[in-house]
Design an enzyme around this catalytic site. Structure first.
Site, PDB file in Angstrom:
ATOM      1  N   GLU A   1      30.653  37.249  45.987  1.00 13.57           N
ATOM      2  CA  GLU A   1      31.403  36.446  46.969  1.00 13.57           C
ATOM      3  C   GLU A   1      32.828  36.972  46.942  1.00 13.57           C
ATOM      4  O   GLU A   1      33.596  36.639  46.048  1.00 13.57           O
ATOM      5  CB  GLU A   1      31.345  34.962  46.572  1.00 13.57           C
ATOM      6  CG  GLU A   1      29.959  34.354  46.653  1.00 13.57           C
ATOM      7  CD  GLU A   1      29.535  34.065  48.095  1.00 13.57           C
ATOM      8  OE1 GLU A   1      30.412  33.906  48.952  1.00 13.57           O
ATOM      9  OE2 GLU A   1      28.317  34.020  48.355  1.00 13.57           O
TER      10      GLU A   1
ATOM     11  N   CYS B   1      39.923  32.006  50.278  1.00  9.49           N
ATOM     12  CA  CYS B   1      39.219  33.239  50.679  1.00  9.49           C
ATOM     13  C   CYS B   1      38.894  33.249  52.166  1.00  9.49           C
ATOM     14  O   CYS B   1      38.842  34.302  52.782  1.00  9.49           O
ATOM     15  CB  CYS B   1      37.942  33.393  49.861  1.00  9.49           C
ATOM     16  SG  CYS B   1      36.865  31.961  49.989  1.00  9.49           S
TER      17      CYS B   1
HETATM   18  P1  NAD Z   1      39.801  38.850  40.791  1.00 11.98           P
HETATM   19  O1  NAD Z   1      38.771  39.777  41.317  1.00 11.98           O
HETATM   20  O2  NAD Z   1      41.091  39.427  40.313  1.00 11.98           O
HETATM   21  O3  NAD Z   1      39.230  38.006  39.560  1.00 11.98           O
HETATM   22  C1  NAD Z   1      37.994  37.325  39.635  1.00 11.98           C
HETATM   23  C2  NAD Z   1      37.385  37.237  38.250  1.00 11.98           C
HETATM   24  O4  NAD Z   1      37.176  38.537  37.735  1.00 11.98           O
HETATM   25  C3  NAD Z   1      38.256  36.490  37.244  1.00 11.98           C
HETATM   26  O5  NAD Z   1      37.433  35.624  36.493  1.00 11.98           O
HETATM   27  C4  NAD Z   1      38.843  37.586  36.380  1.00 11.98           C
HETATM   28  O6  NAD Z   1      39.028  37.201  35.040  1.00 11.98           O
HETATM   29  C5  NAD Z   1      37.788  38.679  36.449  1.00 11.98           C
HETATM   30  N1  NAD Z   1      38.374  40.022  36.375  1.00 11.98           N
HETATM   31  C6  NAD Z   1      39.594  40.430  36.835  1.00 11.98           C
HETATM   32  N2  NAD Z   1      39.767  41.744  36.602  1.00 11.98           N
HETATM   33  C7  NAD Z   1      38.645  42.194  35.973  1.00 11.98           C
HETATM   34  C8  NAD Z   1      38.214  43.446  35.475  1.00 11.98           C
HETATM   35  N3  NAD Z   1      39.005  44.532  35.554  1.00 11.98           N
HETATM   36  N4  NAD Z   1      37.002  43.530  34.888  1.00 11.98           N
HETATM   37  C9  NAD Z   1      36.191  42.453  34.804  1.00 11.98           C
HETATM   38  N5  NAD Z   1      36.557  41.228  35.265  1.00 11.98           N
HETATM   39  C10 NAD Z   1      37.761  41.088  35.840  1.00 11.98           C
HETATM   40  O7  NAD Z   1      40.038  37.765  41.935  1.00 11.98           O
HETATM   41  P2  NAD Z   1      41.037  36.550  41.955  1.00 11.98           P
HETATM   42  O8  NAD Z   1      42.432  37.054  42.061  1.00 11.98           O
HETATM   43  O9  NAD Z   1      40.704  35.602  40.875  1.00 11.98           O
HETATM   44  O10 NAD Z   1      40.619  35.854  43.335  1.00 11.98           O
HETATM   45  C11 NAD Z   1      41.088  36.302  44.569  1.00 11.98           C
HETATM   46  C12 NAD Z   1      40.021  37.028  45.344  1.00 11.98           C
HETATM   47  O11 NAD Z   1      38.817  36.300  45.335  1.00 11.98           O
HETATM   48  C13 NAD Z   1      40.393  37.177  46.813  1.00 11.98           C
HETATM   49  O12 NAD Z   1      40.008  38.442  47.263  1.00 11.98           O
HETATM   50  C14 NAD Z   1      39.580  36.101  47.479  1.00 11.98           C
HETATM   51  O13 NAD Z   1      39.337  36.323  48.851  1.00 11.98           O
HETATM   52  C15 NAD Z   1      38.331  36.135  46.670  1.00 11.98           C
HETATM   53  N6  NAD Z   1      37.616  34.880  46.773  1.00 11.98           N
HETATM   54  C16 NAD Z   1      36.395  34.870  47.384  1.00 11.98           C
HETATM   55  C17 NAD Z   1      35.713  33.676  47.529  1.00 11.98           C
HETATM   56  C18 NAD Z   1      34.371  33.615  48.184  1.00 11.98           C
HETATM   57  O14 NAD Z   1      33.743  32.574  48.099  1.00 11.98           O
HETATM   58  N7  NAD Z   1      33.910  34.648  48.835  1.00 11.98           N
HETATM   59  C19 NAD Z   1      36.264  32.496  47.026  1.00 11.98           C
HETATM   60  C20 NAD Z   1      37.492  32.553  46.399  1.00 11.98           C
HETATM   61  C21 NAD Z   1      38.157  33.753  46.268  1.00 11.98           C
END
Ligand code: NAD
Length: 455
Positions: free
Chosen positions: A209, A243
């Protein structure tokens, strides 16, 4: 317990059938409901303390939507668990043919920070309903919520059924190496690729997602007062850190001036010119994101709004005049800045959108049904609304997910149950009758019989 011990404990519990029966699943879903209902205020306080999410928003977008999902799973659980029966064909007759919905086993749910309760507990409901054991890894950016979820899950669930593991990229990387049977990830496309690579190594399924730049098309016939209110409601929720927030507006040239006026009116109606972070408006999650957004503002032609205060991470909603090549049009904004691009010919809009990565959502405001249909057919996007934004996520009967760069798979309601279930096809044959035609040798008479079926 270290990560591999937790994974092993859950695997053993899964094989023992700890969450297999209807009663067990129902019990776990009811525990989850209790967890949310009995701790609603603690959860909302934690959201407020992490990034000033106002009470009403926290209740509606986090608590209410999770409760609605749990109720949906509880209501339909018995019928969704039942095998689907299908007819035998002439070559499989007589037999019973059916499809079981088996749980994957152990599931890792990784959440994003912007809706930290919703993005962990809502998929948890589907995963438990489908009969899985679950490890949740909430975002490290919302530490109050993560810590609270960890404590609450320990209180309401056995660790063999649900465990929370806190941590950031390093801990997540470690978890991705553990022997889970499915990954469910919410976050950025960048990290989505890391998760998918880890899944590829194990050949396990993923639901991703992700995010993207969700456009709003406002066509020349749109009534602007209502349109502006609906667009800004979607943008202001969580201070644009959603998002499926409207990322930018594409508006017919002749509506530009009126949209600016109606936008001001809408914001005045929502906030009475008085933004109080933590009370009626959410803070930006951290200083890194605050600085990124302020930099975008500085490079933009701001039509109104955009006041900011670094100390309390406040950024006022801002309307911006923009062009396709501007910096603000390159990546997901994830903040309360709304670029507006005008158009004269809607074909240009469709053409430009087709060139860009498929967004998670798209919103179109028009009563022109041909145009509505054209946009749905010709522009790839995950889901969206016509004359509304972004409420498609509020109906659990609609699958929620992206397309291309904004995600793989979907969830909510029945689609969550399916996202966490594996389909198992079974053909059950009686011992009698037992005709010779089905056995070797396959001589010409038998082959002729097959050939006659489709000639
Ligand atoms: P992110 O990808 O930075 O982090 C998401 C998760 O991944 C966190 O739990 C984080 O700890 C982990 N993570 C971060 N870097 C990592 C790595 N290098 N290796 C492994 N795990 C890692 O995203 P965010 O900043 O938390 O959220 C924002 C993004 O999420 C935006 O792009 C937003 O559009 C998207 N989002 C999508 C939905 C949906 O339902 N489609 C909902 C909310 C947010």
């Amino acid at each position: 317990m270290n990560y591999s011990e937790i994974a092993e404990l859950q695997k053993k519990a899964f094989l023992k059938g700890v969450n297999r029966s209807y009663d067990a699943r129902k019990k776990h879903l009811r525990n989850l409901k209790k967890l949310v209902l009995e701790n609603e205020h603690l959860l909302i306080d934690a959201l407020n303390s992490d990034f000033g999410k106002p009470y009403s928003e926290a209740y509606i977008t986090e608590i209410f939507l999770v409760l609605q999902e749990i109720e949906t799973q509880l209501k339909h659980l018995r019928s969704w668990m039942k095998p689907d029966t299908v007819n035998p064909t002439v070559t499989t007759f007589p037999s019973k043919n059916f499809i079981n919905k088996q749980p994957y086993g152990t599931v890792l749910i990784i959440g994003a920070w912007n809706y930290p309760v919703h993005l962990t507990l809502l998929p948890l409901a589907g995963a438990l309903a489908a009969g899985n054991m679950v490890v949740i890894k909430p975002s490290e950016l919302t530490q109050e919520v993560s810590g609270l979820l960890n404590r609450l899950v320990q209180k309401y669930f056995d660790p063999e059924v649900v465990t929370v593991i806190e941590g950031g990229p390093e801990e997540t990387a470690n978890l991705l190496q553990q022997p889970f049977d499915k990954f469910f990830f919410t976050g950025s496309p960048r990290v989505g690729k890391i998760v998918m690579k880890a899944a590829a190594e194990k050949l396990i399924p993923v639901t991703l997602e992700l995010g993207g730049k969700s456009p709003v098309i406002i066509h020349e016939d749109a009534p602007l007062e209502t349109t502006a209110k609906r667009v800004w409601l979607g943008k202001c929720a969580n201070a644009g850190q959603t998002c499926i927030a409207p990322d930018f507006v594409l508006i017919h040239k002749k509506l530009e001036k009126a949209f600016i006026e109606q936008s001001r009116e809408a914001l005045k109606q929502f906030f009475s010119d008085d933004f109080i972070p933590g009370e009626n408006y959410t803070r930006i999650i951290n200083h890194q994101h605050f600085d990124r957004l302020v930099k975008l503002l500085e490079k933009s032609e701001v039509l109104f709004g955009g006041a900011s205060n670094r100390e309390n991470r406040f950024i006022e909603p801002a309307l911006i005049r923009a062009g396709w090549d501007d910096e603000i049009m390159q990546d997901e904004i994830f903040g309360p800045l709304l670029p507006m691009i005008t158009y004269k010919d809607v074909n240009e809009v469709i053409h430009e959108l087709q060139k860009r990565p498929a967004p998670l959502a798209l919103y179109i405001f028009t009563n022109d049904e041909d145009l509505q249909q054209r946009v749905m057919d010709e522009v790839p996007f995950g889901g969206g609304c016509i004359n509304e934004a972004p409420f498609h996520t509020f109906n659990p009967a609609l699958p929620f997910g992206g397309a291309g760069n904004s995600g793989i798979g979907s969830y909510h309601g029945k689609y969550s149950f399916d996202a966490f279930s594996r389909k198992q096809s079974i053909l059950k044959k009686p011992f009698w009758p037992d005709t010779d035609i089905r056995y070797m040798p396959y001589d010409d008479t038998k082959i002729a019989w097959f050939k006659r079926l489709f000639s």
